[in-house]
Enzyme design. Sequence first.
Site, PDB file in Angstrom:
ATOM      1  N   HIS A 123      25.700  33.469  54.479  1.00  0.00           N
ATOM      2  CA  HIS A 123      26.229  32.944  53.208  1.00  0.00           C
ATOM      3  C   HIS A 123      25.568  33.705  52.061  1.00  0.00           C
ATOM      4  O   HIS A 123      24.611  33.222  51.432  1.00  0.00           O
ATOM      5  CB  HIS A 123      25.957  31.443  53.081  1.00  0.00           C
ATOM      6  CG  HIS A 123      26.662  30.785  51.926  1.00  0.00           C
ATOM      7  ND1 HIS A 123      27.473  29.677  52.063  1.00  0.00           N
ATOM      8  CD2 HIS A 123      26.686  31.088  50.599  1.00  0.00           C
ATOM      9  CE1 HIS A 123      27.955  29.330  50.881  1.00  0.00           C
ATOM     10  NE2 HIS A 123      27.474  30.169  49.966  1.00  0.00           N
ATOM     11  N   ASN A 174      28.027  39.795  44.570  1.00  0.00           N
ATOM     12  CA  ASN A 174      27.608  40.056  43.190  1.00  0.00           C
ATOM     13  C   ASN A 174      26.411  39.212  42.770  1.00  0.00           C
ATOM     14  O   ASN A 174      25.592  39.654  41.957  1.00  0.00           O
ATOM     15  CB  ASN A 174      28.788  39.845  42.242  1.00  0.00           C
ATOM     16  CG  ASN A 174      29.912  40.831  42.506  1.00  0.00           C
ATOM     17  OD1 ASN A 174      29.651  41.977  42.848  1.00  0.00           O
ATOM     18  ND2 ASN A 174      31.157  40.395  42.386  1.00  0.00           N
ATOM     19  N   HIS A 181      29.756  38.722  35.970  1.00  0.00           N
ATOM     20  CA  HIS A 181      31.224  38.812  35.948  1.00  0.00           C
ATOM     21  C   HIS A 181      31.684  39.970  35.062  1.00  0.00           C
ATOM     22  O   HIS A 181      32.622  40.694  35.406  1.00  0.00           O
ATOM     23  CB  HIS A 181      31.831  37.499  35.455  1.00  0.00           C
ATOM     24  CG  HIS A 181      33.334  37.515  35.425  1.00  0.00           C
ATOM     25  ND1 HIS A 181      34.099  37.467  36.571  1.00  0.00           N
ATOM     26  CD2 HIS A 181      34.209  37.614  34.390  1.00  0.00           C
ATOM     27  CE1 HIS A 181      35.378  37.524  36.247  1.00  0.00           C
ATOM     28  NE2 HIS A 181      35.471  37.606  34.935  1.00  0.00           N
ATOM     29  N   THR A 190      32.913  38.061  48.915  1.00  0.00           N
ATOM     30  CA  THR A 190      33.193  38.447  47.531  1.00  0.00           C
ATOM     31  C   THR A 190      34.638  38.127  47.190  1.00  0.00           C
ATOM     32  O   THR A 190      35.517  38.157  48.058  1.00  0.00           O
ATOM     33  CB  THR A 190      32.899  39.947  47.311  1.00  0.00           C
ATOM     34  OG1 THR A 190      32.952  40.238  45.918  1.00  0.00           O
ATOM     35  CG2 THR A 190      33.883  40.847  48.059  1.00  0.00           C
ATOM     36  N   THR A 191      34.875  37.803  45.919  1.00  0.00           N
ATOM     37  CA  THR A 191      36.225  37.537  45.435  1.00  0.00           C
ATOM     38  C   THR A 191      36.820  38.830  44.901  1.00  0.00           C
ATOM     39  O   THR A 191      36.307  39.382  43.924  1.00  0.00           O
ATOM     40  CB  THR A 191      36.210  36.494  44.300  1.00  0.00           C
ATOM     41  OG1 THR A 191      35.542  35.315  44.750  1.00  0.00           O
ATOM     42  CG2 THR A 191      37.621  36.141  43.858  1.00  0.00           C
ATOM     43  N   PRO A 192      37.873  39.361  45.521  1.00  0.00           N
ATOM     44  CA  PRO A 192      38.507  40.584  45.002  1.00  0.00           C
ATOM     45  C   PRO A 192      38.992  40.352  43.577  1.00  0.00           C
ATOM     46  O   PRO A 192      39.692  39.374  43.299  1.00  0.00           O
ATOM     47  CB  PRO A 192      39.677  40.819  45.964  1.00  0.00           C
ATOM     48  CG  PRO A 192      39.303  40.071  47.209  1.00  0.00           C
ATOM     49  CD  PRO A 192      38.537  38.877  46.747  1.00  0.00           C
ATOM     50  N   LYS A 193      38.609  41.237  42.671  1.00  0.00           N
ATOM     51  CA  LYS A 193      38.909  41.056  41.253  1.00  0.00           C
ATOM     52  C   LYS A 193      39.988  42.003  40.770  1.00  0.00           C
ATOM     53  O   LYS A 193      40.189  43.081  41.333  1.00  0.00           O
ATOM     54  CB  LYS A 193      37.643  41.270  40.415  1.00  0.00           C
ATOM     55  CG  LYS A 193      36.553  40.245  40.645  1.00  0.00           C
ATOM     56  CD  LYS A 193      35.377  40.504  39.716  1.00  0.00           C
ATOM     57  CE  LYS A 193      34.298  39.449  39.873  1.00  0.00           C
ATOM     58  NZ  LYS A 193      33.651  39.480  41.193  1.00  0.00           N
ATOM     59  N   GLU A 205      29.923  20.351  47.472  1.00  0.00           N
ATOM     60  CA  GLU A 205      28.970  20.734  46.416  1.00  0.00           C
ATOM     61  C   GLU A 205      28.903  19.661  45.332  1.00  0.00           C
ATOM     62  O   GLU A 205      27.919  19.575  44.591  1.00  0.00           O
ATOM     63  CB  GLU A 205      29.376  22.070  45.800  1.00  0.00           C
ATOM     64  CG  GLU A 205      29.202  23.254  46.723  1.00  0.00           C
ATOM     65  CD  GLU A 205      29.578  24.555  46.052  1.00  0.00           C
ATOM     66  OE1 GLU A 205      28.664  25.267  45.580  1.00  0.00           O
ATOM     67  OE2 GLU A 205      30.784  24.877  45.995  1.00  0.00           O
ATOM     68  N   ASP A 219      22.717  33.369  46.704  1.00  0.00           N
ATOM     69  CA  ASP A 219      22.675  34.436  45.693  1.00  0.00           C
ATOM     70  C   ASP A 219      21.231  34.912  45.536  1.00  0.00           C
ATOM     71  O   ASP A 219      20.457  34.335  44.762  1.00  0.00           O
ATOM     72  CB  ASP A 219      23.210  33.935  44.349  1.00  0.00           C
ATOM     73  CG  ASP A 219      24.666  33.526  44.419  1.00  0.00           C
ATOM     74  OD1 ASP A 219      25.525  34.420  44.453  1.00  0.00           O
ATOM     75  OD2 ASP A 219      24.943  32.314  44.452  1.00  0.00           O
TER      76      ASP A 219
END
Length: 365
Positions: free
Chosen positions: A13, A17, A65, A97-100, A227, A303
């Site tokens: 996990h 970034n 970001h 990761t979230t593709p941006k 969460e 993170d």
Amino acid sequence: METYQSMPKVELHAHLNGSARDSTLLELARVLGEKGVIVFSDVEHVIMKSDRSLHEVFKLFDLIHILTTDHKIITRITKEVVEDFASENVVYLELRTTPKKNDSIGMTKCSYMEAVIEGLKAVTAVDVAFMTHDMDAGTGVDSVLLTDTCNGTARKKIYVRLLLSIDRRETTEAAMETVKLALELRHVGVVGIDLSGNPIVGEWTTFLPALKFAREQGLCITLHCGEVPNPTEIGSMLDFLPQRIGHACCFEEEEWKKLKSFNIPVEICLTSNIRTNTISSLDVHHFADLYKAKHPLTLCTDDVGVFSTSLSSEYKIAASAFGLGKRELFQLARNAVEFVFADDLVKSDLREIFNSAAKRLDVLP
């Protein structure tokens, strides 16, 4: 700390970034400050701090970001993150990761992921095995140390797999786009889908069609779950039977019963849970109950950069907070092999790596 660093470890996990180095963020932020994109003095002290408040954590996320809508920066961060995990003896790493998209520079979800792959290829400090199936599978424990044909020295090897994250702010269509991209990139190490983002944003039913499609196509799924208190969503997520869930901080008694009956592995992020105030203290952390119940779980970082931690540190914290000895910690690390989203050849290789390390570290059962 040396004990925890010398152990082979598995990280399941880690947000790409959020794992960027402070030194890299400081350098990049200074450049953005010179360009007038940000006010450098507003973020400098936040980057330099190791014990950040929750407000400062979110401020750092905002900066990250801004920084990560650039192909070269994504490639650099990926390279450094893999090198950092490898340096503390992580032998298998799943990066999510979230593709941006960034239309102003022509960044698409696909080109973003291409930049990530370039980062994996750019690693020189260790050998990175990220191609799926039998293309990079080892032939036993010796594969963790490969011979450099140039000078005959042994080189470390780390397996890396990628999870594409669906952000909870996205639409069903955008989520489906991410899943289809994951399917296209299976050959370069994409093995699953993660659902993450602000837990108070979005509805579970929005992402369900994309997650069902992902499962039908053979992708593995892990969900950020619990969460915040949300019994209806937590129950629905558990009923979906994902291969793993992350955090599980705000479960009630019925949800704990369901989780345990389904035997779904939990990705535990101790430092993250405390820093974000989702758990008030380690004294009441659910790790203890799950561990006592022999429920499948694995220690993770979430993170590394944002929370100023490392996987070795998480094991040290667990040892101190829950009274775990060297053998118990080693077994905890070894158990994580069974929860990875890689194929059986990789799992077999990892088991051999741990078997060899058990003898070297004198932690045989």
